[in-house]
Scaffold this motif. Structure first.
Motif, PDB file in Angstrom:
ATOM      1  N   ALA A 164      20.572 -17.721  69.725  1.00 51.29           N
ATOM      2  CA  ALA A 164      21.630 -18.706  69.457  1.00 51.29           C
ATOM      3  C   ALA A 164      22.754 -18.484  70.453  1.00 51.29           C
ATOM      4  N   LEU A 165      23.014 -19.502  71.281  1.00 47.49           N
ATOM      5  CA  LEU A 165      24.037 -19.386  72.302  1.00 47.49           C
ATOM      6  C   LEU A 165      25.424 -19.456  71.682  1.00 47.49           C
ATOM      7  N   PRO A 166      26.420 -18.811  72.278  1.00 49.29           N
ATOM      8  CA  PRO A 166      27.772 -18.834  71.727  1.00 49.29           C
ATOM      9  C   PRO A 166      28.443 -20.182  71.957  1.00 49.29           C
ATOM     10  N   ALA A 167      29.555 -20.373  71.284  1.00 52.30           N
ATOM     11  CA  ALA A 167      30.380 -21.564  71.495  1.00 52.30           C
ATOM     12  C   ALA A 167      31.761 -21.114  71.933  1.00 52.30           C
ATOM     13  N   LEU A 168      32.456 -22.001  72.608  1.00 59.18           N
ATOM     14  CA  LEU A 168      33.760 -21.697  73.168  1.00 59.18           C
ATOM     15  C   LEU A 168      34.787 -22.648  72.583  1.00 59.18           C
ATOM     16  N   LEU A 169      35.970 -22.109  72.231  1.00 66.05           N
ATOM     17  CA  LEU A 169      37.020 -22.922  71.638  1.00 66.05           C
ATOM     18  C   LEU A 169      38.119 -23.213  72.647  1.00 66.05           C
ATOM     19  N   VAL A 170      38.577 -24.485  72.659  1.00 65.22           N
ATOM     20  CA  VAL A 170      39.709 -24.919  73.469  1.00 65.22           C
ATOM     21  C   VAL A 170      40.793 -25.393  72.513  1.00 65.22           C
ATOM     22  N   PRO A 171      41.982 -24.781  72.487  1.00 67.74           N
ATOM     23  CA  PRO A 171      43.020 -25.225  71.555  1.00 67.74           C
ATOM     24  C   PRO A 171      43.490 -26.638  71.893  1.00 67.74           C
ATOM     25  N   ALA A 172      43.681 -27.448  70.865  1.00 61.90           N
ATOM     26  CA  ALA A 172      44.105 -28.834  71.056  1.00 61.90           C
ATOM     27  C   ALA A 172      45.519 -28.866  71.641  1.00 61.90           C
ATOM     28  N   LEU A 185      41.956 -26.019  82.294  1.00 65.22           N
ATOM     29  CA  LEU A 185      40.961 -25.963  81.221  1.00 65.22           C
ATOM     30  C   LEU A 185      40.322 -24.576  81.151  1.00 65.22           C
ATOM     31  N   TYR A 186      40.022 -23.978  82.308  1.00 65.72           N
ATOM     32  CA  TYR A 186      39.488 -22.612  82.303  1.00 65.72           C
ATOM     33  C   TYR A 186      40.434 -21.665  81.566  1.00 65.72           C
ATOM     34  N   GLN A 187      41.741 -21.866  81.745  1.00 61.34           N
ATOM     35  CA  GLN A 187      42.717 -20.950  81.146  1.00 61.34           C
ATOM     36  C   GLN A 187      43.002 -21.277  79.682  1.00 61.34           C
ATOM     37  N   LEU A 188      42.542 -22.424  79.211  1.00 58.18           N
ATOM     38  CA  LEU A 188      42.587 -22.704  77.778  1.00 58.18           C
ATOM     39  C   LEU A 188      41.377 -22.107  77.061  1.00 58.18           C
ATOM     40  N   LEU A 189      40.306 -21.914  77.802  1.00 57.13           N
ATOM     41  CA  LEU A 189      39.106 -21.289  77.259  1.00 57.13           C
ATOM     42  C   LEU A 189      39.292 -19.773  77.180  1.00 57.13           C
ATOM     43  N   PRO A 190      38.427 -19.066  76.463  1.00 59.08           N
ATOM     44  CA  PRO A 190      38.522 -17.600  76.425  1.00 59.08           C
ATOM     45  C   PRO A 190      38.382 -17.005  77.820  1.00 59.08           C
ATOM     46  N   PRO A 191      39.038 -15.882  78.100  1.00 59.76           N
ATOM     47  CA  PRO A 191      38.971 -15.277  79.438  1.00 59.76           C
ATOM     48  C   PRO A 191      37.558 -14.999  79.922  1.00 59.76           C
ATOM     49  N   SER A 192      36.642 -14.738  78.997  1.00 57.87           N
ATOM     50  CA  SER A 192      35.274 -14.404  79.396  1.00 57.87           C
ATOM     51  C   SER A 192      34.559 -15.554  80.081  1.00 57.87           C
ATOM     52  N   VAL A 193      35.088 -16.774  79.969  1.00 59.77           N
ATOM     53  CA  VAL A 193      34.428 -17.920  80.588  1.00 59.77           C
ATOM     54  C   VAL A 193      34.457 -17.820  82.110  1.00 59.77           C
ATOM     55  N   LEU A 194      35.331 -16.980  82.659  1.00 60.46           N
ATOM     56  CA  LEU A 194      35.405 -16.812  84.109  1.00 60.46           C
ATOM     57  C   LEU A 194      34.499 -15.698  84.613  1.00 60.46           C
ATOM     58  N   GLY A 195      33.745 -15.079  83.713  1.00 62.03           N
ATOM     59  CA  GLY A 195      32.817 -14.031  84.113  1.00 62.03           C
ATOM     60  C   GLY A 195      31.669 -14.584  84.926  1.00 62.03           C
ATOM     61  N   LYS A 196      30.939 -13.685  85.576  1.00 63.37           N
ATOM     62  CA  LYS A 196      29.861 -14.085  86.472  1.00 63.37           C
ATOM     63  C   LYS A 196      28.472 -13.849  85.904  1.00 63.37           C
ATOM     64  N   GLU A 197      28.393 -13.258  84.704  1.00 63.51           N
ATOM     65  CA  GLU A 197      27.066 -12.948  84.175  1.00 63.51           C
ATOM     66  C   GLU A 197      27.086 -13.071  82.667  1.00 63.51           C
ATOM     67  N   HIS A 198      26.253 -13.928  82.129  1.00 66.77           N
ATOM     68  CA  HIS A 198      26.178 -14.114  80.686  1.00 66.77           C
ATOM     69  C   HIS A 198      25.838 -12.806  79.999  1.00 66.77           C
TER      70      HIS A 198
END
Length: 797
Positions: free
Chosen positions: A168-176, A139-152
């Motif tokens: 306004a916080l960002p949203a993250l897309l996961v391809p179906a 699931l982490y690898q379906l999300l954008p690479p930045s999701v593995l970062g350590k600092e917002h």
């Protein structure tokens, strides 16, 4: 009507993305067993809820870790709740939900999982916590690479959607998609040698994080060797008081200097037992088993320096300051067995691992052969040779470890003299040891050096940081199949898996370790996880650039040799050099310079072979949309253009075969290189060099330059004298120059280009005689040995 047409067009575009271009949305490493692309995306936002089954503590911990990582990288706080109602289906899902559910598909094993992503719902199904954990890594690898970062906010937000403002916080897309996945092998390992160079607990934890992301499940921790004992043993405090300390360390490669050079700096570090426990606890949260290696009966100098009574002679001993294999090994006395059993008792109490690695490799028998005690012991035990004595030692240790409820792993040398009953063999000297053990119905872990040693060079060795030696580019790692062809199914089942090894003789820092490990370990991850039929290097290469982004967000110093252009060159009939650059399939934009300067996006673009009419340093870098892909500080080649370029020559003394390789190209315009134990582009002679070059026509000449290899650690010396003579007809030669050279020159190995200048004369033929010194001079590493000559490019000017 227009609104309806726009809706149909938008819907059709989404279908196109989900079908014809769908693969670009899925960049998972290792590649799953089955992945069915589907249209649409799931939106992870501050409204997303994560639900786990009631009272499932392990699953809750996995889910909490995921929620915490999302908050760390994006600032979003997802809601985490226990699942106390009927599971939600895709048809009736009204909420933005990620749910964890038990899997009833028994074919998936304890590490397999199902992952289904729809625009409304993500469902993760597994039979055991391991499966859920690996599903989350996917699931982490379906999300954008930045999701593995350590600092917002610290990384690139280009792959996030939604408002970029602080309010306004960002949203993250996961391809179906629909994924069904499980590993090919039960053992998926990575090794780290901390004896030669020590690595902190913080680095070990980061290494474990990266292993987990790639679904490795065994960390092989090489804790003792000749160069340092790195684990605290309470009963034997001298092991860390003395054995963890070496007085200095070899500078450069083992063969770089003659005599060898040392840094004069004491080296000292080890792990306390509390630190060991901390690493083991952390690894358990990543579903990684930690396997300790305590070397025996060889690679024992650090232990013998601490307790010399464990040796067959009185010593004295010191912790090794350089690399290699040493004759001083444990002596198989009862005192030694007591020591080893005491050490292993503390190790077993620390490590819950089923396996304890006991080494067993590279154990010279010289001391045993000379030892009266060993010879008497062999006679009493009716052992035929020292190999059987080693087998006796391993078997006793095997019985002890087995009595503690554990099993030993040993390197494939433990096959010598007879294999201990319960041993698992780690095959490193090629694949034959693994084949032999599997045929004997012993478990096997494959780790042959030619595919699995990540301390080998991964690019052009003359351009790379110093490494052990050998060439192991990422595509060769990927090509490996751990199950040897020819094994019967009843034998192949004993191949548990494979392991990437990281030996640290020449890896002194965390940055250098990461450079050597990644991304080659990602290729190894696919070797041990993905079914053989599903492996495809071109598809793996397609996924790598996105994976590089992930590694960047994880602050990993990965190598980018994957993007390097490949050089080849040949002389032309006009006496020029034509240089060809072959691009990586994903980086066709090659920029180059001819003056040695670092290429930029504004430098000349490579479109056809480069014709060099004069000597030049060609430096390259690859780009995409103006952004550098390869490492800019790297990859350059020197080419020499002279009157001799491309001209034929006759060798009146035949060159030798073997190392350095003999490719006979002394006038092709290319220069040789040195790296590790490897030499390229050099011709070796046991006798004198006696060459006649035909320039093709009368030419004014006044200088000859010759590249000589000075590699005295391999008995390759500079010549004692060089004689140049010239001729118009190839029959009558007249002397142009005789010059003495310093064959006894010591220092760092190199290709030394020596100039030989003389009065301008006209000639068609140039005879060059370089006199071999005969015997290696006094003051070098092996005085009195037969010397060789090594010749690189010859120039005539």
């Amino acid at each position: 009507m227009l609104t309806r047409l726009l809706f149909i067009a938008a819907f059709s575009l989404r279908l196109l993305v989900a079908s014809g271009q769908s693969t670009d949305r899925y960049t998972i490493i290792p590649r799953p067993v089955q992945l069915e692309p589907r249209a649409g995306e799931f939106l992870v936002s501050q409204h997303t809820m994560v639900m786990v089954p009631f009272a499932q503590a392990d699953l809750k911990a996995i889910a909490e870790s995921f929620v915490n990582q999302i908050k760390l990288s994006s600032g979003m706080s997802l809601s985490l709740r226990t699942l106390d109602k009927t599971p939600v289906s895709g048809a009736n899902a009204g909420a933005n939900l990620i749910q964890f559910l038990p899997l009833r598909d028994t074919t998936m094993g304890d590490e397999g999982y199902h992952l289904t992503v729809t625009p409304q719902l993500i469902t993760i199904e597994a039979a055991e916590p391991k499966g859920f954990f690996y599903a989350v890594q996917t699931l982490y690898q379906l999300l954008p690479p930045s999701v593995l970062g350590k600092e917002h906010g610290a990384g690139s937000m280009g792959s996030l959607v939604g408002p970029a403002s602080r309010s306004a916080l960002p949203a993250l897309l996961v391809p179906a998609c629909r994924i069904q996945d499980k590993p090919r092998y039960v053992y998926r390992g990575m090794n780290l040698d901390v004896s030669r160079h020590f690595f902190s607990v913080a680095f070990i934890k980061k290494y474990l994080d990266l292993m987990a992301l790639h679904k490795f499940n065994n960390f092989h921790w090489h804790l003792t060797d000749d160069q340092g004992w790195r684990i605290e043993i309470k009963k034997y405090p001298k092991l860390t008081q003395i054995g963890s300390r070496r007085r200095e360390t070899l500078v450069g490669h083992y063969d770089d200097f003659d005599p060898q050079v040392f840094d004069g700096k004491p080296y000292n570090d080890f792990y306390t037992q509390d630190e060991i426990r901390e690493v083991i606890r952390y690894a358990a949260t990543k579903y990684i088993n930690v396997i300790p290696e305590i070397e025996l009966p060889g690679h024992a100098l650090a232990a013998l320096a601490s307790y010399p009574e464990l040796a067959c002679t009185t010593g004295p001993y010191q912790v090794a300051t350089k690399w290699g294999v040493f004759d001083d090994v444990f002596c198989p006395t009862e005192k030694t067995f007591t020591f080893l059993q005491d050490v292993l008792t503390e190790v077993i109490e620390l490590f819950p691992s089923k396996y304890i690695h006991i080494g067993g490799d590279e154990c010279p028998k010289t001391v045993w052969h000379r030892s009266a005690f060993c010879q008497q012991l062999m006679k009493r035990l009716k052992l035929k040779n020292e190999n059987q004595l080693q087998s006796y030692i391993i078997t006793r240790i095997d019985k002890f470890v087995t009595s503690k409820g554990r099993r030993i792993i040993g390197w494939d040398e433990i096959l010598q003299g007879g294999l201990s009953p319960n041993a698992t063999v780690m095959s490193w000297r090629g694949i034959n040891g693994g084949i032999q053990a599997a045929k004997l119905h012993h478990d096997v872990i494959m780790t042959p050096g030619q595919f699995c040693y990540l301390n080998f060079y991964q690019g052009d060795f003359s351009q790379e940081p110093v490494a052990f030696g050998g060439s192991l580019p990422i595509d060769k790692v990927y090509s490996y199949d751990p199950t040897p062809a020819g094994l019967l199914p009843t034998e192949a089942k004993y191949i548990l898996g494979a392991q990437g090894n990281v030996w640290t003789e020449y890896i002194a820092t965390p940055d250098q370790a990461e450079y050597m490990i990644w991304p080659r370990a990602a290729a190894m991850a696919e070797v041990v996880w993905t079914p053989l039929a599903q492996k495809d290097y071109n598809d793996f290469a397609r996924r790598l650039p996105t994976h590089f982004e992930r590694l960047s967000h994880l602050n990993v110093n990965y190598a980018r040799t994957f993007y390097d252009a490949q050089f080849s060159a040949k002389p032309t009939s006009e006496g020029h050099v034509e240089v060809t650059l072959a691009p990586n399939i994903l980086s066709p934009d090659i920029r180059y310079t001819l003056d040695g300067s670092i290429p930029s996006g504004e430098s000349a673009r490579y479109e056809k072979p480069i014709l060099l009419t004069r000597s030049a340093t060609v430096r390259t870098a690859t780009f995409q949309n103006g952004k550098p892909l390869s490492q800019l500080a790297k990859l350059e080649k020197d080419y020499l253009v002279s009157k001799a370029t491309g001209k034929s020559y006759t060798l009146l003394n035949a060159p030798t075969s073997g190392r350095p390789d003999s490719n006979y190209n002394l006038t092709d315009g290319t220069t040789g290189g040195i790296g590790g134990y490897e030499i390229s582009g050099v011709v070796a002679f046991r006798n004198d060099l006696n060459a006649v070059i035909d320039l093709g026509k009368l030419e004014p000449v006044e200088s000859v330059r010759i590249g000589f290899l000075k590699y005295t650690a391999k008995n390759i010396c500079l010549p004692k004298q060089v004689e140049i003579s010239v001729s118009e007809d190839g029959k009558v030669f007249k002397p142009a120059l005789t010059a003495r050279t310093n064959a006894a020159e010591s220092g760092k190995r190199a290709i030394v280009r020596l100039p030989f200048d003389f009065t301008t004369t006209h000639a068609r033929y140039i005879r060059i005689i370089a006199r071999n010194v005969g015997k290696v001079p006094v003051g070098l590493r092996y005085p009195g040995k037969a010397a060789q000559l090594g010749i690189d490019e010859i120039e005539v000017r």
